[in-house]
Design an enzyme around this catalytic site. Sequence first.
Site: not given
Length: 311
Positions: A10, A89-90, A114, A200, A249
């Site tokens: 993202q 990440s994503l 999410r 995160h 995560q």
Amino acid sequence: MKTVFMFSGQGAQYAGMGKDLYNNYTVAKEIFDQADEVLGYSIRDICFNDEKKLGDTEFAQPAILVMSIAAMKVLEERGVRADMAAGLSLGEYSAYVASGAMDFKEAVALVQKRGKFMAEAVPNGEGAMYAIIGLDTELAEEACKEAMDMGLGLAVPANYNAPGQIVIAGKAEAVAKAAGLAKEKGAKMAVKLKVSGPFHTEMLMPAAEKLVTELNKLTISPMKIPIFTNVNAEIVQSENDIVPILAKQICCPVRWEQIIRNMSEKGADTFIELGPGKTLCGFVKRILKGVINVNVEDTSTLEKALEKLNA
């Protein structure tokens, strides 16, 4: 050669992404059409035209995944396959789709939820993220600790992207202070990121708790290629580990620099970024020397990538 597929996270999204792929490649069009069917709205229109919705985490996450998988399908149609994969990440969700562990349609629906859970976890304005550029990791971590010692709240590393490029996140006041301290310690830049929350970090725990319920509904299949996870930068050992990893995560720092180094140690010498932008290629350039490092997001970049790969 061992080829890596890297998937964008993202922040890389932009209005117009995927339009060229959709208009020129049937396999890409099919991916967008499947996603529209799953989501019940036109992710295609959002990707192509809606800058405002692309700034909303709930829409940005499925948009990036769809565009990334469309780019992958186009590349695979031209005969390029991955030996291993990872995503920032994503982007890790796209990597699981690439590996065959996760069904594309299930993944699209999941990342939409999410994004929604992440946006809801922390009220707007309470959290923040800053990119710290040109400072040793230890000094950036030190700046976070000093801000927390002042009683300002959480300030921690969220992304270890590349040498001299770390992202910090947490409570808005604490992270702003840590960013200022990082500048005093010699950082070239401390840039506030345009994101809706402190991703995160432990502040996203409410999102993680909601996400577990959705993750447990997934159909997980065997992985056809190794996937390196953000959580510890290592290869995911078993399909049974995927759900626990993805639950963790969302609150753990992304260890991208170490992922790239670990892939290199496993023989990777060709890195292909799939999805919007060239952010991951930029990180690879700072981490490794003497590797093939290309992105694919439209016809122009596809042809340039194929030219380099076939050289």
